[in-house]
Design a protein around this motif. Structure first.
Motif, PDB file in Angstrom:
ATOM      1  N   LEU A 113      86.945  19.378  67.489  1.00 23.63           N
ATOM      2  CA  LEU A 113      87.336  18.865  68.803  1.00 23.63           C
ATOM      3  C   LEU A 113      88.288  19.852  69.480  1.00 23.63           C
ATOM      4  O   LEU A 113      89.327  20.209  68.931  1.00 23.63           O
ATOM      5  N   LYS A 114      87.948  20.286  70.675  1.00 18.15           N
ATOM      6  CA  LYS A 114      88.772  21.228  71.427  1.00 18.15           C
ATOM      7  C   LYS A 114      89.827  20.461  72.216  1.00 18.15           C
ATOM      8  O   LYS A 114      89.510  19.600  73.036  1.00 18.15           O
ATOM      9  N   ILE A 115      91.104  20.766  71.946  1.00 19.73           N
ATOM     10  CA  ILE A 115      92.199  20.138  72.681  1.00 19.73           C
ATOM     11  C   ILE A 115      93.064  21.232  73.287  1.00 19.73           C
ATOM     12  O   ILE A 115      93.673  22.028  72.560  1.00 19.73           O
ATOM     13  N   ASP A 116      93.097  21.306  74.604  1.00 23.63           N
ATOM     14  CA  ASP A 116      93.889  22.319  75.300  1.00 23.63           C
ATOM     15  C   ASP A 116      95.382  22.030  75.167  1.00 23.63           C
ATOM     16  O   ASP A 116      95.798  20.890  74.943  1.00 23.63           O
ATOM     17  N   LYS A 117      96.172  23.084  75.382  1.00 26.46           N
ATOM     18  CA  LYS A 117      97.627  22.936  75.281  1.00 26.46           C
ATOM     19  C   LYS A 117      98.189  21.931  76.275  1.00 26.46           C
ATOM     20  O   LYS A 117      99.233  21.327  76.023  1.00 26.46           O
ATOM     21  N   GLU A 118      97.511  21.744  77.416  1.00 31.49           N
ATOM     22  CA  GLU A 118      97.988  20.763  78.396  1.00 31.49           C
ATOM     23  C   GLU A 118      98.098  19.371  77.794  1.00 31.49           C
ATOM     24  O   GLU A 118      98.873  18.538  78.258  1.00 31.49           O
ATOM     25  N   PHE A 119      97.299  19.114  76.754  1.00 32.50           N
ATOM     26  CA  PHE A 119      97.321  17.810  76.097  1.00 32.50           C
ATOM     27  C   PHE A 119      98.177  17.818  74.832  1.00 32.50           C
ATOM     28  O   PHE A 119      98.341  16.776  74.203  1.00 32.50           O
ATOM     29  N   GLN A 120      98.698  18.978  74.455  1.00 32.45           N
ATOM     30  CA  GLN A 120      99.424  19.103  73.191  1.00 32.45           C
ATOM     31  C   GLN A 120     100.919  19.334  73.354  1.00 32.45           C
ATOM     32  O   GLN A 120     101.713  18.859  72.536  1.00 32.45           O
ATOM     33  N   LEU A 121     101.302  20.080  74.370  1.00 32.69           N
ATOM     34  CA  LEU A 121     102.711  20.418  74.530  1.00 32.69           C
ATOM     35  C   LEU A 121     103.502  19.173  74.928  1.00 32.69           C
ATOM     36  O   LEU A 121     103.114  18.462  75.861  1.00 32.69           O
TER      37      LEU A 121
END
Length: 456
Positions: free
Chosen positions: A355-363
């Motif tokens: 599953l690809k999760i961009d940094k916008e959703f992680q930081l």
């Protein structure tokens, strides 16, 4: 009003029976960088799980004389509880499930502090490293069963739902339990508790002897959503973003019940991820469901998604009203697809690495007034990035509603000032107004004062 309290010693359960002197010192450290206040607040929330409430500050006031200390002895460790809520005890003995969750808190707080936060090997700006942090915390909590086929259903929804909605979540949970599914929720009351209660009965009928009821929480919200008594695997993630990532990488399918801003945040999180081009073929069964009385709620949500993220986002979920059995059947078919996909691509059953999760959703997003004002809210943004920013907006509102730090910010600086493109902000305003009118921002009976103001 004087609360009934008990003071006692508690022996550990599980593998955590000894601590180093350094770990004990950190747990007793009352400085700003110490772990004492965090440990005390999370421990009190676990001990107060039988009581309803969504005000962390009020909980700490009610038990202002509560204390918890580590007692290191030659035979191991003990916890000394002073003035703990009496509801956590039966005839003077701490309820076993509460005791297990109490030591889960100790395990996770120490592990994050000593192996995640203090580890220079993790690059906190790296998407890959953030995912590995979530993985390490879950692995340390023994949350992975390597050879088990996909069967973890994540259930999201509000902690302040109505009684008919709560009864419906139990019916859906029952259908999931009959199919042998394990349940993962935010571990609190309402829509987080109901599916577990229902599934417990389903498991009993099917003679499932080791049913898993996984609760994922984080320090900022645990006091407002204390672990319910059904949770038998509690994991404390360090922040809301890692908590959300843990949900979607550990779980295999998602069911969304009615809720408020927090539930909307979760919906936007998963839709934003699924809208990323890299996840185009990723199977993730996603069902929105509730009783007939919740039909209007999901119409508001569906309309909001259509008017902000478009029909592509709508294609990722199915709305099922007042039909628990169909929800169970739909999830069964969806998890079969997940199993085939993981097998074909060689991905682990227990953790969704692909599953690809961009940094916008992680930081981690700090909902300061400045950060809330600076959110870019425009439909000119790529769809998955717009979803990320609206998710942050909802996260800020949750903080301002129930998290101690957020409530203090609102008290000091007034409501958040929110602005963006007029059409988008009209949609946000309509949705939040509907939540308020349906009493979805606070527990029933509470008077809600908005922590935000939309500036046009």
């Amino acid at each position: 009003m004087k609360k009934n309290t008990i003071s006692t010693y508690v022996n550990p359960v599980g593998s955590m029976r000894v601590l180093s002197s350094r770990e004990v010192s950190r747990l007793h450290d009352t400085s700003q960088t110490g772990l004492y206040q965090l440990f005390r607040q999370c421990a009190l929330a676990v001990l107060n799980g039988e009581q309803s409430g969504d005000d962390a500050e009020a909980l700490m006031r009610s038990f202002h004389d509560f204390d918890i200390q580590i007692k290191q002895e030659h035979r191991g460790l003990k916890l000394e509880l002073m003035n703990a809520p009496a509801t956590a005890f039966v005839e003077g003995h701490l309820i076993l499930g509460v005791r297990e969750n109490l030591f889960s808190v100790l395990r996770d707080i120490l592990y994050v502090a000593t192996h995640i936060t203090d580890d220079p090997g993790f690059d906190i700006s790296s998407s890959t490293d953030i995912t590995h942090q979530a993985f390490e915390i879950l692995r340390n909590a023994n949350a992975f069963i390597a050879k088990q086929l996909p069967n973890i259903v994540v259930c999201w929804g509000g902690h302040s739902i109505s009684r008919p909605e709560y009864e419906y979540t139990k019916k859906v949970g029952y259908q999931l339990g009959l199919r042998g599914f394990n349940i993962c929720t935010g571990c609190g009351p309402g829509a987080m508790k109901g599916p577990m209660k229902g599934a417990y009965i389903g498991h009993a009928k099917q003679r499932v002897k080791q049913g898993r009821f996984i609760g994922l929480s984080e320090p900022g919200i645990i006091a407002a959503e204390s672990p319910n008594p059904i949770v038998n695997e509690l994991v404390i993630m360090p922040d809301i973003e890692k908590r959300l990532e843990a949900f979607v990488r550990l779980g295999h399918g998602i069911i969304v019940f009615p809720g408020g801003a927090g539930t909307c945040e979760e919906i936007l999180y998963i839709l934003g991820i699924l809208l990323h081009p890299a996840n185009k073929d990723m199977p993730m069964p996603l069902v929105f469901t509730g009783p007939a009385s919740a039909k209007g709620y999901f119409e508001h949500i569906d309309r909001f998604i259509n008017n902000t993220l478009g029909k592509e986002a709508q294609a990722h979920y199915q709305i099922i009203i007042d039909n628990p059995e169909k929800v169970g059947e739909t999830m069964r078919k969806g998890l079969d697809k997940v199993t085939r996909f993981r097998r074909k691509h060689g991905d682990a059953y227990y953790f969704n690495w692909l599953l690809k999760i961009d940094k916008e959703f992680q930081l981690p997003f700090i909902p300061s007034h400045q950060n809330m004002t600076n959110l870019e809210l425009s439909q000119d943004l790529p769809t998955h990035q717009l979803a990320a920013n609206i998710r942050r907006l909802m996260s800020g509102i949750v903080s301002g509603n129930i998290k101690e730090e957020g409530v203090n910010r609102i008290r000091k600086h007034g409501p958040y000032k929110l602005s963006g493109s007029p059409a988008l902000m009209d949609q946000v305003d309509q949705l939040l107004t509907a939540f308020i009118q349906q009493s979805r921002m606070k527990l029933p009976g509470s008077v809600y004062t908005p922590c935000y103001e939309i500036v046009r």
